[in-house]
Design a protein around this motif. Structure first.
Motif, PDB file in Angstrom:
ATOM      1  N   PRO A  14     104.368  29.049 -49.900  1.00 17.55           N
ATOM      2  CA  PRO A  14     105.396  29.943 -50.470  1.00 17.55           C
ATOM      3  C   PRO A  14     105.521  29.730 -51.956  1.00 17.55           C
ATOM      4  O   PRO A  14     105.401  28.606 -52.452  1.00 17.55           O
ATOM      5  CB  PRO A  14     106.680  29.515 -49.732  1.00 17.55           C
ATOM      6  CG  PRO A  14     106.214  28.813 -48.505  1.00 17.55           C
ATOM      7  CD  PRO A  14     104.916  28.177 -48.867  1.00 17.55           C
ATOM      8  N   SER A  16     107.432  29.481 -55.658  1.00 16.13           N
ATOM      9  CA  SER A  16     108.628  28.732 -56.063  1.00 16.13           C
ATOM     10  C   SER A  16     109.866  29.608 -55.934  1.00 16.13           C
ATOM     11  O   SER A  16     110.961  29.117 -55.621  1.00 16.13           O
ATOM     12  CB  SER A  16     108.481  28.231 -57.501  1.00 16.13           C
ATOM     13  OG  SER A  16     108.303  29.318 -58.389  1.00 16.13           O
ATOM     14  N   HIS A  17     109.711  30.898 -56.153  1.00 14.23           N
ATOM     15  CA  HIS A  17     110.844  31.815 -56.036  1.00 14.23           C
ATOM     16  C   HIS A  17     111.356  31.863 -54.605  1.00 14.23           C
ATOM     17  O   HIS A  17     112.569  31.826 -54.341  1.00 14.23           O
ATOM     18  CB  HIS A  17     110.423  33.210 -56.490  1.00 14.23           C
ATOM     19  CG  HIS A  17     111.537  34.226 -56.397  1.00 14.23           C
ATOM     20  ND1 HIS A  17     112.646  34.184 -57.210  1.00 14.23           N
ATOM     21  CD2 HIS A  17     111.699  35.305 -55.574  1.00 14.23           C
ATOM     22  CE1 HIS A  17     113.448  35.178 -56.904  1.00 14.23           C
ATOM     23  NE2 HIS A  17     112.886  35.882 -55.913  1.00 14.23           N
ATOM     24  N   VAL A  18     110.424  31.917 -53.650  1.00 14.81           N
ATOM     25  CA  VAL A  18     110.802  31.952 -52.235  1.00 14.81           C
ATOM     26  C   VAL A  18     111.461  30.642 -51.842  1.00 14.81           C
ATOM     27  O   VAL A  18     112.462  30.601 -51.121  1.00 14.81           O
ATOM     28  CB  VAL A  18     109.577  32.238 -51.356  1.00 14.81           C
ATOM     29  CG1 VAL A  18     109.949  32.106 -49.879  1.00 14.81           C
ATOM     30  CG2 VAL A  18     109.028  33.631 -51.647  1.00 14.81           C
ATOM     31  N   ARG A  19     110.888  29.514 -52.340  1.00 10.86           N
ATOM     32  CA  ARG A  19     111.457  28.204 -52.002  1.00 10.86           C
ATOM     33  C   ARG A  19     112.888  28.093 -52.510  1.00 10.86           C
ATOM     34  O   ARG A  19     113.769  27.554 -51.852  1.00 10.86           O
ATOM     35  CB  ARG A  19     110.590  27.088 -52.588  1.00 10.86           C
ATOM     36  CG  ARG A  19     109.283  26.881 -51.833  1.00 10.86           C
ATOM     37  CD  ARG A  19     108.712  25.507 -52.121  1.00 10.86           C
ATOM     38  NE  ARG A  19     108.518  25.275 -53.550  1.00 10.86           N
ATOM     39  CZ  ARG A  19     107.402  25.607 -54.214  1.00 10.86           C
ATOM     40  NH1 ARG A  19     106.397  26.191 -53.563  1.00 10.86           N
ATOM     41  NH2 ARG A  19     107.301  25.370 -55.511  1.00 10.86           N
ATOM     42  N   ASN A  20     113.143  28.589 -53.711  1.00  9.18           N
ATOM     43  CA  ASN A  20     114.494  28.533 -54.268  1.00  9.18           C
ATOM     44  C   ASN A  20     115.478  29.339 -53.419  1.00  9.18           C
ATOM     45  O   ASN A  20     116.620  28.918 -53.184  1.00  9.18           O
ATOM     46  CB  ASN A  20     114.506  29.067 -55.696  1.00  9.18           C
ATOM     47  CG  ASN A  20     113.827  28.109 -56.660  1.00  9.18           C
ATOM     48  OD1 ASN A  20     113.693  26.925 -56.355  1.00  9.18           O
ATOM     49  ND2 ASN A  20     113.383  28.627 -57.796  1.00  9.18           N
ATOM     50  N   LYS A  21     115.010  30.517 -52.964  1.00  5.50           N
ATOM     51  CA  LYS A  21     115.886  31.331 -52.125  1.00  5.50           C
ATOM     52  C   LYS A  21     116.209  30.634 -50.811  1.00  5.50           C
ATOM     53  O   LYS A  21     117.347  30.658 -50.327  1.00  5.50           O
ATOM     54  CB  LYS A  21     115.233  32.680 -51.837  1.00  5.50           C
ATOM     55  CG  LYS A  21     115.355  33.683 -52.978  1.00  5.50           C
ATOM     56  CD  LYS A  21     114.931  35.059 -52.520  1.00  5.50           C
ATOM     57  CE  LYS A  21     115.246  36.106 -53.606  1.00  5.50           C
ATOM     58  NZ  LYS A  21     114.928  37.462 -53.150  1.00  5.50           N
ATOM     59  N   LEU A  22     115.179  30.005 -50.232  1.00 10.62           N
ATOM     60  CA  LEU A  22     115.399  29.272 -48.982  1.00 10.62           C
ATOM     61  C   LEU A  22     116.373  28.118 -49.181  1.00 10.62           C
ATOM     62  O   LEU A  22     117.238  27.848 -48.348  1.00 10.62           O
ATOM     63  CB  LEU A  22     114.059  28.746 -48.432  1.00 10.62           C
ATOM     64  CG  LEU A  22     113.147  29.792 -47.814  1.00 10.62           C
ATOM     65  CD1 LEU A  22     111.788  29.177 -47.485  1.00 10.62           C
ATOM     66  CD2 LEU A  22     113.764  30.373 -46.548  1.00 10.62           C
ATOM     67  N   PHE A  23     116.246  27.429 -50.314  1.00  6.24           N
ATOM     68  CA  PHE A  23     117.110  26.295 -50.615  1.00  6.24           C
ATOM     69  C   PHE A  23     118.569  26.750 -50.770  1.00  6.24           C
ATOM     70  O   PHE A  23     119.497  26.146 -50.213  1.00  6.24           O
ATOM     71  CB  PHE A  23     116.617  25.619 -51.892  1.00  6.24           C
ATOM     72  CG  PHE A  23     117.445  24.442 -52.290  1.00  6.24           C
ATOM     73  CD1 PHE A  23     118.276  24.497 -53.401  1.00  6.24           C
ATOM     74  CD2 PHE A  23     117.401  23.275 -51.551  1.00  6.24           C
ATOM     75  CE1 PHE A  23     119.029  23.398 -53.759  1.00  6.24           C
ATOM     76  CE2 PHE A  23     118.154  22.175 -51.907  1.00  6.24           C
ATOM     77  CZ  PHE A  23     118.980  22.241 -53.015  1.00  6.24           C
ATOM     78  N   PHE A  25     119.847  29.486 -49.544  1.00  5.23           N
ATOM     79  CA  PHE A  25     120.305  29.949 -48.245  1.00  5.23           C
ATOM     80  C   PHE A  25     120.762  28.793 -47.369  1.00  5.23           C
ATOM     81  O   PHE A  25     121.801  28.857 -46.697  1.00  5.23           O
ATOM     82  CB  PHE A  25     119.176  30.731 -47.547  1.00  5.23           C
ATOM     83  CG  PHE A  25     119.523  31.142 -46.142  1.00  5.23           C
ATOM     84  CD1 PHE A  25     119.026  30.427 -45.061  1.00  5.23           C
ATOM     85  CD2 PHE A  25     120.341  32.230 -45.901  1.00  5.23           C
ATOM     86  CE1 PHE A  25     119.348  30.800 -43.772  1.00  5.23           C
ATOM     87  CE2 PHE A  25     120.670  32.610 -44.618  1.00  5.23           C
ATOM     88  CZ  PHE A  25     120.167  31.892 -43.552  1.00  5.23           C
ATOM     89  N   CYS A  26     119.997  27.703 -47.383  1.00  2.00           N
ATOM     90  CA  CYS A  26     120.367  26.522 -46.579  1.00  2.00           C
ATOM     91  C   CYS A  26     121.694  25.930 -47.046  1.00  2.00           C
ATOM     92  O   CYS A  26     122.532  25.520 -46.237  1.00  2.00           O
ATOM     93  CB  CYS A  26     119.258  25.476 -46.649  1.00  2.00           C
ATOM     94  SG  CYS A  26     117.751  25.959 -45.776  1.00  2.00           S
TER      95      CYS A  26
END
Length: 372
Positions: A14, A16-23, A25-26
């Motif tokens: 994924p 970095s943008h997707v990872r930030n969104k997931l983070f 969201f969590c």
């Protein structure tokens, strides 16, 4: 080996943008779960004035039937007769547990709170109505009070002020910390010890007709030790000579003027408020107005917080903002008085008259006990 789009997707890292969104969201999900958890916990700590079960009511009724055999006279200030159908009993242990729960919630919401030494103390007297007054005061949002009696200045003084401070509930700026221990008023060493803690401490004394108070005191002991001698045998040192035993605590406590003299060696009379135990029954809102004024508080606890219970003979508490049933002091706070020879009662009334008159002079208030 053939190329597989599916296998290729499994190895896609994924961005970095997707990872930030997931983070984010969590984190948001965790916060929402925690807030729901806190709300559920808080709701469980909000005082429920309609608690009580049929089993507790049956037990209370059984206890009342046993007490009724002692006599017809009733202790209206601390009555435990049959429950009024319009209000459930107030249990002191549950009241203290709720206070502790409220403290925990408040601590979570406001970490700036801290434990402070009390600025005001209910110092007496036993069987005068101190528990009722404390519960009335705990309805005020600007008062934080410990429910259990600390007995610091009379029994635990050697443990030090820090030990005493730790017993107090946390309070914020502008809130008043209080405690009540009725034995303070009659204990010789207490005035100097409280003065050493703070010479500005405000002191509240709940007084009651000393004759009624003595009988109530004896009744409490009798309920725990049914085998004890009669009130009359305790009261007289020499009955034929009409000599009253002033060393008996039930009699000694009611000699209010003698105890007050020790307090006035350290505190100004303006630092003491004398609350009428009788008026806590007949006019609780009026007496609470005096107490709130004395403590420098807003008059929050007014007549809307009280419901007179005709079955019990004294006012019970209600929270108008919650629109729930009134609750009363528990069955441990009231007992039927035994029948006592009227001549014995009159002898005790005559004994107290000079002490009462002096007490009226010292406090500037006639409580009217000699005319009862």
């Amino acid at each position: 080996m053939e190329y597989s789009p599916f296998l290729h997707c499994l190895h896609v890292v994924p961005s970095s943008h997707v990872r930030n969104k997931l983070f984010v969201f969590c984190i948001m999900l965790s916060l929402w779960v925690y807030m729901i958890y806190c709300c559920v916990g808080y709701c469980s700590t909000v005082p429920n004035l309609t608690y009580g079960s049929a089993r507790r009511r049956e037990s209370a009724a059984a206890a009342d039937n046993r007490d009724s055999s002692l006599g017809a006279s009733r202790d209206l200030l601390n009555n435990e007769n049959e429950l009024d159908g319009r209000g459930d009993e107030w249990d002191e242990v549950r009241g203290e547990a709720r206070a502790l729960d409220d403290t925990a919630v408040s601590d979570f919401l406001n970490e700036t709170e801290s434990k402070k030494l009390p600025q005001a103390i209910i110092i007496g007297v036993k069987k005068g109505g101190t528990r009722a007054l404390l519960e009335f005061l705990r309805l005020h949002p600007d008062i934080r009070a410990v429910g259990a009696e600390p007995h610091f200045f009379d029994r635990n003084y050697d443990k030090g002020l820090e030990w005493y401070r730790e017993l107090m509930p946390k309070s914020s700026e502008g809130q008043l910390t209080m405690e009540k221990t009725p034995s303070y008023f009659v204990t010789r060493e207490v005035p100097s010890r409280i003065y050493a803690m703070s010479k500005d401490t405000k002191l509240i004394v709940v007084v009651r007709n000393p004759v009624t108070r003595a009988i109530s005191d004896y009744t409490q002991t009798l309920s725990k030790k049914p085998e004890i001698p009669s009130f009359e045998s305790h009261m007289f040192k020499n009955k034929s000579a009409g000599l009253i035993d002033t060393t008996w605590s039930a009699v000694k406590i009611g000699m209010y003027a003698r105890h007050l003299e020790r307090w006035l060696q350290f505190f100004l009379i303006e630092q003491l408020l004398f609350v009428s135990g009788e008026r806590l029954i007949t006019d609780p809102a009026g007496e609470m107005a005096r107490v709130q004024d004395f403590l420098g508080l807003r008059r929050v606890v007014t007549e809307k917080y009280f419901h007179f219970n005709p079955a019990k003979g004294f006012p019970c508490l209600k929270r108008p903002e919650l629109n729930t049933k009134p609750h009363c002091l528990g069955k441990t706070k009231g007992r039927t008085h035994p029948n006592i020879d009227p001549e014995v009662v009159q002898t005790l009334r005559d004994f107290y008259k000079p002490f009462n008159r002096k007490f009226y002079e010292m406090t500037g208030h006639d409580f009217g006990w000699d005319s009862e």
